[in-house]
Design a protein around this motif. Structure first.
Motif, mmCIF file in Angstrom:
data_model
loop_
_atom_site.group_PDB
_atom_site.id
_atom_site.type_symbol
_atom_site.label_atom_id
_atom_site.label_comp_id
_atom_site.label_asym_id
_atom_site.label_seq_id
_atom_site.Cartn_x
_atom_site.Cartn_y
_atom_site.Cartn_z
ATOM 1 N N MET A 15 29.575 -28.765 2.039
ATOM 2 C CA MET A 15 29.683 -28.112 3.339
ATOM 3 C C MET A 15 28.247 -27.522 3.734
ATOM 4 N N THR A 16 27.800 -27.886 4.747
ATOM 5 C CA THR A 16 26.621 -27.141 5.475
ATOM 6 C C THR A 16 26.927 -25.554 5.732
ATOM 7 N N GLN A 17 25.800 -24.753 5.449
ATOM 8 C CA GLN A 17 26.115 -23.584 6.161
ATOM 9 C C GLN A 17 25.913 -23.417 7.431
ATOM 10 N N ARG A 18 26.987 -23.027 8.035
ATOM 11 C CA ARG A 18 27.113 -23.269 9.520
ATOM 12 C C ARG A 18 26.002 -22.534 10.338
ATOM 13 N N PHE A 19 25.914 -21.246 9.912
ATOM 14 C CA PHE A 19 24.872 -20.105 10.743
ATOM 15 C C PHE A 19 23.999 -19.858 9.512
ATOM 16 N N ALA A 20 22.649 -19.789 9.961
ATOM 17 C CA ALA A 20 21.427 -19.248 9.283
ATOM 18 C C ALA A 20 21.602 -17.943 8.936
ATOM 19 N N ASP A 21 21.191 -17.292 7.920
ATOM 20 C CA ASP A 21 21.325 -16.024 7.797
ATOM 21 C C ASP A 21 20.493 -15.199 8.762
ATOM 22 N N GLY A 22 21.375 -14.105 9.133
ATOM 23 C CA GLY A 22 20.464 -13.246 10.277
ATOM 24 C C GLY A 22 21.387 -13.616 11.658
ATOM 25 N N VAL A 23 21.892 -14.774 11.875
ATOM 26 C CA VAL A 23 22.372 -14.832 13.156
ATOM 27 C C VAL A 23 23.745 -13.836 13.198
ATOM 28 N N GLU A 24 23.824 -13.118 13.927
ATOM 29 C CA GLU A 24 24.771 -11.967 14.395
ATOM 30 C C GLU A 24 25.934 -12.719 15.411
ATOM 31 N N ILE A 25 27.192 -12.701 14.655
ATOM 32 C CA ILE A 25 28.228 -13.025 15.597
ATOM 33 C C ILE A 25 29.034 -12.084 16.149
ATOM 34 N N THR A 26 28.691 -11.454 17.392
ATOM 35 C CA THR A 26 29.314 -10.379 18.210
ATOM 36 C C THR A 26 30.777 -11.033 18.490
ATOM 37 N N PRO A 27 31.605 -9.865 18.875
ATOM 38 C CA PRO A 27 32.912 -10.362 19.169
ATOM 39 C C PRO A 27 32.776 -11.178 20.528
ATOM 40 N N ASP A 28 31.935 -11.105 21.246
ATOM 41 C CA ASP A 28 32.097 -12.031 22.586
ATOM 42 C C ASP A 28 31.661 -13.480 22.142
ATOM 43 N N LEU A 29 31.192 -13.881 21.173
ATOM 44 C CA LEU A 29 30.704 -14.862 20.538
ATOM 45 C C LEU A 29 31.804 -15.576 19.579
ATOM 46 N N ALA A 30 33.049 -14.858 19.339
ATOM 47 C CA ALA A 30 34.032 -15.302 18.321
ATOM 48 C C ALA A 30 34.697 -16.902 18.848
ATOM 49 N N HIS A 31 34.656 -16.997 20.197
ATOM 50 C CA HIS A 31 35.232 -18.363 20.920
ATOM 51 C C HIS A 31 34.162 -19.491 20.191
ATOM 52 N N ALA A 32 32.982 -19.213 20.438
ATOM 53 C CA ALA A 32 31.716 -20.293 20.000
ATOM 54 C C ALA A 32 31.766 -20.570 18.437
ATOM 55 N N LYS A 33 31.889 -19.257 17.791
ATOM 56 C CA LYS A 33 32.149 -19.350 16.296
ATOM 57 C C LYS A 33 32.936 -20.143 15.680
ATOM 58 N N ALA A 34 34.241 -19.946 16.325
ATOM 59 C CA ALA A 34 35.574 -20.673 15.951
ATOM 60 C C ALA A 34 35.535 -22.261 16.441
ATOM 61 N N MET A 35 34.544 -22.483 17.411
ATOM 62 C CA MET A 35 34.356 -23.921 17.644
ATOM 63 C C MET A 35 33.339 -24.501 16.526
ATOM 64 N N PHE A 36 32.329 -23.687 16.279
ATOM 65 C CA PHE A 36 31.344 -24.425 15.323
ATOM 66 C C PHE A 36 32.140 -24.511 13.808
ATOM 67 N N ASP A 37 32.907 -23.567 13.430
ATOM 68 C CA ASP A 37 33.557 -23.357 12.209
ATOM 69 C C ASP A 37 34.322 -24.683 12.044
ATOM 70 N N ALA A 38 34.853 -25.258 13.089
ATOM 71 C CA ALA A 38 35.723 -26.419 12.898
ATOM 72 C C ALA A 38 35.184 -27.720 13.430
ATOM 73 N N ASP A 39 33.800 -27.929 13.369
ATOM 74 C CA ASP A 39 33.096 -28.870 13.940
ATOM 75 C C ASP A 39 32.358 -29.634 12.802
ATOM 76 N N ALA A 40 33.096 -30.719 12.354
ATOM 77 C CA ALA A 40 32.471 -31.527 11.099
ATOM 78 C C ALA A 40 31.258 -32.205 11.168
ATOM 79 N N THR A 41 30.825 -32.408 12.596
ATOM 80 C CA THR A 41 29.547 -33.085 12.815
ATOM 81 C C THR A 41 28.477 -32.284 12.153
ATOM 82 N N LEU A 42 28.508 -31.077 12.332
ATOM 83 C CA LEU A 42 27.442 -30.323 11.826
ATOM 84 C C LEU A 42 27.135 -30.594 10.255
ATOM 85 N N ASP A 43 28.393 -30.839 9.343
ATOM 86 C CA ASP A 43 28.324 -31.271 8.278
ATOM 87 C C ASP A 43 27.377 -32.421 8.022
ATOM 88 N N TYR A 44 28.005 -33.418 8.714
ATOM 89 C CA TYR A 44 27.177 -34.937 8.966
ATOM 90 C C TYR A 44 25.796 -34.837 8.921
#
Length: 148
Positions: A1-30
Motif C-alpha cells: 500500500m502506498t503512503q497516503r500522506f507525505a511526511d509533514g502533512v498535518e491533518i487537523t480536525p477540520d480535515l478529518a472528512h477528507a482524510k477518511a475519504m483518502f484512507d479508503a481510496d484504493a485508486t491512490l494505491d494503483y
C-alpha cells in the motif's frame, strides 16, 4: 500500500472528512500517488509514471492522469465540507505527454462555492511544465456514496 500522506502533512480536525475519504481510496494505491498537501480548499499530490500507467505509445494513459486529477479535485472540495462532496461534471485538457519515469505533481484549488456547489481547478505539472488542466463542478450531498 502506498503512503497516503507525505511526511509533514498535518491533518487537523477540520480535515478529518477528507482524510477518511483518502484512507479508503484504493485508486491512490494503483497510481502510487501520495498527497503532499491538504488544507481547506487545496489538495496537492504526486506520483511517478511507470509501466502500469503506460498506453500503447509509451506515455502515461490520459485516463490515469484524469483519475489522478479527479482524486485531487475530491480532496480539495471535501476538505471544506463535512459531508460527501462528489463530482457533478468535469473535463480535462491535455497539453503535453506525461513521460515514463517522470514525477507528476498536481495542484487542486476550489475556486468558488455557492449553495451545495463548488468549482475547482486542477493543474498537473511535469517539473515546471504544465501538462494538463482539469476543471470540476462538485455537489455536496446528504447521501453518502456507497460501494454496493
Amino acid at each position: 500500500m502506498t503512503q497516503r500522506f507525505a511526511d509533514g502533512v498535518e491533518i487537523t480536525p477540520d480535515l478529518a472528512h477528507a482524510k477518511a475519504m483518502f484512507d479508503a481510496d484504493a485508486t491512490l494505491d494503483y497510481l502510487g500517488a501520495t498527497i503532499t498537501r491538504l488544507e481547506p480548499g487545496v489538495c496537492e499530490g504526486e506520483f511517478v509514471v511507470d509501466k502500469r500507467h503506460a498506453n500503447g505509445f509509451g506515455v502515461c494513459q490520459g485516463g490515469v492522469l484524469f483519475t489522478f486529477a479527479d482524486a485531487l479535485f475530491g480532496g480539495a472540495c471535501n476538505s471544506r465540507r463535512d459531508a460527501p462532496t462528489v463530482s457533478a461534471q468535469s473535463d480535462m485538457v491535455y497539453l503535453a505527454p506525461a513521460k515514463m519515469g517522470r514525477a507528476i505533481r498536481g495542484v487542486a484549488r476550489e475556486r468558488h462555492q455557492w449553495g451545495r456547489n463548488g468549482l475547482s481547478n486542477v493543474t498537473l505539472y511535469d517539473g515546471d511544465t504544465v501538462i494538463a488542466e482539469f476543471r470540476g463542478l462538485s455537489r455536496t450531498t446528504n447521501r453518502p456514496p456507497t460501494g454496493n
